[in-house]
Design a protein around this motif. Structure first.
Motif, PDB file in Angstrom:
ATOM      1  N   PHE A 117       0.783  -1.246   0.044  1.00 16.48           N
ATOM      2  CA  PHE A 117       0.027  -0.066   0.111  1.00 16.48           C
ATOM      3  C   PHE A 117       0.843   1.213   0.089  1.00 16.48           C
ATOM      4  O   PHE A 117       0.277   2.426  -0.256  1.00 16.48           O
ATOM      5  CB  PHE A 117      -0.970   0.007   1.067  1.00 16.48           C
ATOM      6  CG  PHE A 117      -2.143  -0.531   0.884  1.00 16.48           C
ATOM      7  CD1 PHE A 117      -3.375   0.094   0.511  1.00 16.48           C
ATOM      8  CD2 PHE A 117      -2.541  -1.968   0.834  1.00 16.48           C
ATOM      9  CE1 PHE A 117      -4.552  -0.372   0.453  1.00 16.48           C
ATOM     10  CE2 PHE A 117      -3.927  -2.463   0.444  1.00 16.48           C
ATOM     11  CZ  PHE A 117      -4.697  -1.765   0.201  1.00 16.48           C
ATOM     12  N   LYS A 148       0.553   3.484  -3.084  1.00 18.10           N
ATOM     13  CA  LYS A 148      -0.998   3.975  -3.089  1.00 18.10           C
ATOM     14  C   LYS A 148      -1.041   5.143  -2.122  1.00 18.10           C
ATOM     15  O   LYS A 148      -1.661   6.163  -2.550  1.00 18.10           O
ATOM     16  CB  LYS A 148      -2.068   2.623  -2.392  1.00 18.10           C
ATOM     17  CG  LYS A 148      -3.445   3.019  -2.874  1.00 18.10           C
ATOM     18  CD  LYS A 148      -3.856   2.392  -3.902  1.00 18.10           C
ATOM     19  CE  LYS A 148      -5.359   2.816  -4.540  1.00 18.10           C
ATOM     20  NZ  LYS A 148      -5.330   2.649  -5.805  1.00 18.10           N
ATOM     21  N   PHE A 149      -0.829   5.115  -1.132  1.00 15.12           N
ATOM     22  CA  PHE A 149      -0.684   6.292  -0.196  1.00 15.12           C
ATOM     23  C   PHE A 149       0.221   7.220  -0.914  1.00 15.12           C
ATOM     24  O   PHE A 149      -0.250   8.624  -0.780  1.00 15.12           O
ATOM     25  CB  PHE A 149       0.191   6.008   1.159  1.00 15.12           C
ATOM     26  CG  PHE A 149      -0.870   5.296   2.157  1.00 15.12           C
ATOM     27  CD1 PHE A 149      -1.324   3.823   1.914  1.00 15.12           C
ATOM     28  CD2 PHE A 149      -1.283   5.738   3.259  1.00 15.12           C
ATOM     29  CE1 PHE A 149      -2.201   3.399   2.757  1.00 15.12           C
ATOM     30  CE2 PHE A 149      -2.032   5.322   4.325  1.00 15.12           C
ATOM     31  CZ  PHE A 149      -2.556   3.803   4.044  1.00 15.12           C
ATOM     32  N   LYS A 167      -1.804   9.030  -3.801  1.00 16.65           N
ATOM     33  CA  LYS A 167      -3.030   9.902  -3.277  1.00 16.65           C
ATOM     34  C   LYS A 167      -2.294  11.009  -2.369  1.00 16.65           C
ATOM     35  O   LYS A 167      -3.028  11.743  -1.484  1.00 16.65           O
ATOM     36  CB  LYS A 167      -3.956   9.183  -2.412  1.00 16.65           C
ATOM     37  CG  LYS A 167      -4.729   7.777  -3.539  1.00 16.65           C
ATOM     38  CD  LYS A 167      -5.406   8.854  -4.433  1.00 16.65           C
ATOM     39  CE  LYS A 167      -5.727   7.571  -5.450  1.00 16.65           C
ATOM     40  NZ  LYS A 167      -6.776   8.277  -6.518  1.00 16.65           N
ATOM     41  N   ARG A 208      -0.949  10.984   0.456  1.00 14.50           N
ATOM     42  CA  ARG A 208      -1.000  10.779   1.845  1.00 14.50           C
ATOM     43  C   ARG A 208       0.444  10.549   2.491  1.00 14.50           C
ATOM     44  O   ARG A 208       0.748   9.460   2.883  1.00 14.50           O
ATOM     45  CB  ARG A 208      -1.841   9.553   2.344  1.00 14.50           C
ATOM     46  CG  ARG A 208      -3.269   9.560   2.199  1.00 14.50           C
ATOM     47  CD  ARG A 208      -3.947  10.597   2.861  1.00 14.50           C
ATOM     48  NE  ARG A 208      -3.602  10.911   4.222  1.00 14.50           N
ATOM     49  CZ  ARG A 208      -3.410  12.136   4.956  1.00 14.50           C
ATOM     50  NH1 ARG A 208      -3.633  13.134   4.539  1.00 14.50           N
ATOM     51  NH2 ARG A 208      -2.782  11.907   6.234  1.00 14.50           N
ATOM     52  N   VAL A 236      -3.854   2.813   9.967  1.00 18.30           N
ATOM     53  CA  VAL A 236      -5.280   2.681   9.334  1.00 18.30           C
ATOM     54  C   VAL A 236      -5.331   1.290   8.989  1.00 18.30           C
ATOM     55  O   VAL A 236      -6.210   0.449   8.943  1.00 18.30           O
ATOM     56  CB  VAL A 236      -5.958   3.435   8.586  1.00 18.30           C
ATOM     57  CG1 VAL A 236      -5.526   3.485   7.293  1.00 18.30           C
ATOM     58  CG2 VAL A 236      -7.491   3.255   8.589  1.00 18.30           C
ATOM     59  N   PHE A 268      -8.612   8.413  11.691  1.00 17.93           N
ATOM     60  CA  PHE A 268      -8.190   8.545  10.191  1.00 17.93           C
ATOM     61  C   PHE A 268      -8.762   9.727   9.647  1.00 17.93           C
ATOM     62  O   PHE A 268      -8.081  10.673   8.757  1.00 17.93           O
ATOM     63  CB  PHE A 268      -8.819   7.327   9.239  1.00 17.93           C
ATOM     64  CG  PHE A 268      -8.248   7.354   7.701  1.00 17.93           C
ATOM     65  CD1 PHE A 268      -6.943   7.442   7.778  1.00 17.93           C
ATOM     66  CD2 PHE A 268      -9.373   7.162   7.107  1.00 17.93           C
ATOM     67  CE1 PHE A 268      -6.594   7.194   6.183  1.00 17.93           C
ATOM     68  CE2 PHE A 268      -8.669   7.285   5.696  1.00 17.93           C
ATOM     69  CZ  PHE A 268      -7.466   7.119   5.367  1.00 17.93           C
ATOM     70  N   ILE A 276      -6.713  13.136   7.998  1.00 21.33           N
ATOM     71  CA  ILE A 276      -7.154  13.635   6.616  1.00 21.33           C
ATOM     72  C   ILE A 276      -7.274  15.095   6.871  1.00 21.33           C
ATOM     73  O   ILE A 276      -6.905  15.760   5.878  1.00 21.33           O
ATOM     74  CB  ILE A 276      -8.387  12.799   6.074  1.00 21.33           C
ATOM     75  CG1 ILE A 276      -8.121  11.457   5.813  1.00 21.33           C
ATOM     76  CG2 ILE A 276      -8.671  13.500   4.620  1.00 21.33           C
ATOM     77  CD1 ILE A 276      -6.870  11.095   4.623  1.00 21.33           C
TER      78      ILE A 276
END
Lengths: 412, 412
Positions: A27, A30-31, A34, A36, A55, A119, A123
């Protein structure tokens, strides 16, 4: 029978570790895609690192426990839904531990809600006041269930107080406030002792290992067996997924954990402390966090000016961390602020450089800076290890207080 | 007694509405600041609108229900923790409805986990295959509790099948698969009938109102009182917070709801359908979603090429929505694809323009496009209203099927 459930829990936890260790690297990209990510401030290149990975392991923790739900409740051949009449007729066991079943579910509910709130905080970067409110929200189901099932708000008094207030005292609503505050304390205590690679997970690992040690000691003594089994059921999977996270979060961090992890960890500790009936012992395991909090008070409550970041200062030449400082005018301080620095100065707990015009430079009041103040500049990896070592020392101290000394205060 | 709890639930829901209506505009800017936005494609200016607002009202829903937890269980003066022996001695009620208490907690657990997963999906834009897995994960606790408490997997057969298979049939593990599939279906069914302002919330409002209507009819008939009360306890707060969201999501949308809302709504419906024992009736309320799914199959499963977006086409001159089309070469289709379009063409369910060289233009196979195909270009606001009207019609049809016709299949 006890050990069957523990073994299955251990196996599921091991499975959780294996899955978490595979998921995290998968992941990472992916983070990053995006956005993150967070900057690693104590490094030469200040690379962007995937953030909020807590998370992911939180979800693995939940799934492990979801799968574990039926285990302690079906191995016993209970008949949960027999009515009184049927039970008398058939002579069956009606002692299905409804309250234990409910406790497990409500524990997971509170933890899951805390993860969601954590979470959301990651964000949206919520303000500080929310950080105090969110754990209380996540605690509501637990408090409500406590009210319906037990509503016991009587506390046993230490021996030396019994002549004044009696053997026990019903503190009523205060007990619920205490439980709510415990969640706020545990979540935020971990969140503010943070900022260098691996520290959030490192301290959580040691706290959870300490709780497990305590649970196993109590189990072997035959004390409150159900309560300590319950705690182990939650702590083993927690330790497992946290170990997976540690693998990637330790120096040099490949992932960051986010507020999600701190909330998740703190809430899990608070829940086992309350439902396992050892909240006082739990607080003892938080000694470094308490010290950090007390030391931080002058800055947290703005008696002393507080910069946005209180991280140690990174020196790229030596690759070492130095204390970070804050500058202000001595005349800015109010009465209480002056009193605090006077006490801290005389106890040599802070650095203090004062120019003739009243301009002052002092270190930021965090436990991390204090360690640097005592031992001088050290490498980030060593600093985390020193703080984890201190956490272990505090566990030893906690067990000494809990066992030999507790006899002076309570009949154990 | 029944009505006391319902009244308190109604009051809490009204409070939830008021709070949600205040929170949403307050958080809009926060969402924009953090780039949690999506483009409104069917507008002239294609403005960026705050996205994933479902997580906010989902939290309000949870808090309302957290506060409601003790209500049905303390107004009755139950003594949850009396043992069999104590109960016989004191003659107290031991009929504390443990299973109802557990059902409420596990329902909230599954819904909360679904919200968390939905919000994660919103942030990370997970692939389609995850959208099928996530609701199953959130269902695990509910299935586990079902296994521990009931483990009833016997279904009553419709009359005309009884001569072949008997009055009832134990379908074992298939029953758990059915429950898991129901969650996958409910969540995704709402998620794919979407894309124009207000549609996700609009359809959810009508489904929840239909469920409530059905629950109240059953309550008044004295059928399965506990199950229907349970459903109302969840549906009233859901309707309240969804109404708050509708206020800001209806045409022209000031906020978008995100996958979080679709997951939250679908899971809440699945949970009340399962725990309220009316999953077949629930499926009847999803008729428009089922039609949309069946109509979408050729594209969803790639028998016909499927563009990334299947939204209607916006015509900025007339401010109307037109059908959106997809182009492909007829020779691309395999056997099954050809069969499907032949059937759809002959039933006049699709448009079909074929050039001599085999290039084909057809509408995208969604219920939204089908409505435009039948009624011609309409305004976005009207289109949502037409689809909501169709949903209401389907509820009427569902109740006709449920009540008069059910007698032909079952003894009611």
């Amino acid at each position: 029978m006890i050990y069957n459930c523990l073994i299955i829990n251990g196996l599921l936890s091991a499975g959780g570790y294996v899955i978490a260790v595979r998921l995290i690297p998968g992941f990472r990209q992916k983070f990053i895609d995006k956005n993150r990510v967070g900057k690693d401030l104590c490094k030469k290149n200040k690379k962007e690192i995937p953030e909020s990975m807590g998370v992911l392991i939180g979800l693995v923790f939940l799934v492990v426990l979801f799968l574990f739900i039926p285990v302690p409740f079906t191995l016993g051949n209970y008949s949960p839904l027999l009515t009184l009449g049927e039970a008398i007729k058939t002579g069956s066991k009606t002692t299905f531990p409804h309250e234990k079943f409910v406790e497990l579910l409500v524990a997971l509910l509170s933890i899951a809600v805390m993860m969601l709130l954590g979470f959301i905080d990651d964000i949206f970067d919520l303000r500080w006041r929310y950080k105090l409110v969110l754990p209380s929200i996540a605690m509501i189901p637990l408090l409500m269930v406590y009210a319906v099932y037990y509503n016991l708000t009587t506390i046993i008094m230490p021996k030396f107080l019994r002549t004044f207030v009696g053997y026990s005292l019903d503190i009523g609503a205060l007990y619920y406030i205490y439980m709510g505050m415990l969640a706020v304390f545990c979540t935020n205590a971990i969140n503010i002792l943070a900022g260098i690679n691996g520290l959030e997970v490192g301290q959580s690992l040691i706290i959870s290992a300490s709780i497990l040690l305590f649970n196993f000691i109590e189990l072997s003594l035959g004390h409150q067996v159900d309560a300590h089994k319950f705690s182990i059921y939650l702590m083993l999977p927690f330790l497992a997924v946290s170990l997976a996270l540690w693998k990637f979060n330790k120096y040099p961090s490949q992932v960051f954990v986010g507020d999600t992890f701190c909330y998740f960890a703190g809430m899990t500790f608070a829940v086992v402390g309350i439902l396992g009936h050892f909240s006082k012992t739990l607080i003892l395991f938080f000694l470094p966090q308490i010290i950090n909090f007390l030391y931080s008070i002058p800055q947290l409550f703005k008696f002393i000016p507080c910069p946005r970041h209180r991280l140690p200062k990174y020196d790229s030449k030596s690759d070492l961390l130095h204390i970070s400082t804050t500058d202000f005018d001595k005349n800015e301080l109010n009465m209480l602020g002056r009193l605090m620095v006077t006490v801290l100065k005389s106890l040599k707990l802070i650095t203090w450089q004062e120019k003739p015009d009243g301009k002052v430079t002092t270190n930021n009041f965090t436990l991390i800076n204090f360690v640097l103040l005592v031992f001088g500049p050290v490498h980030e990896k060593i600093l985390t290890q020193m703080l984890m070592g201190f956490q272990i020392l505090c566990t030893v101290l906690a067990l000494i207080i809990r066992y030999p000394l507790a006899n002076y205060f309570y009949d154990t």
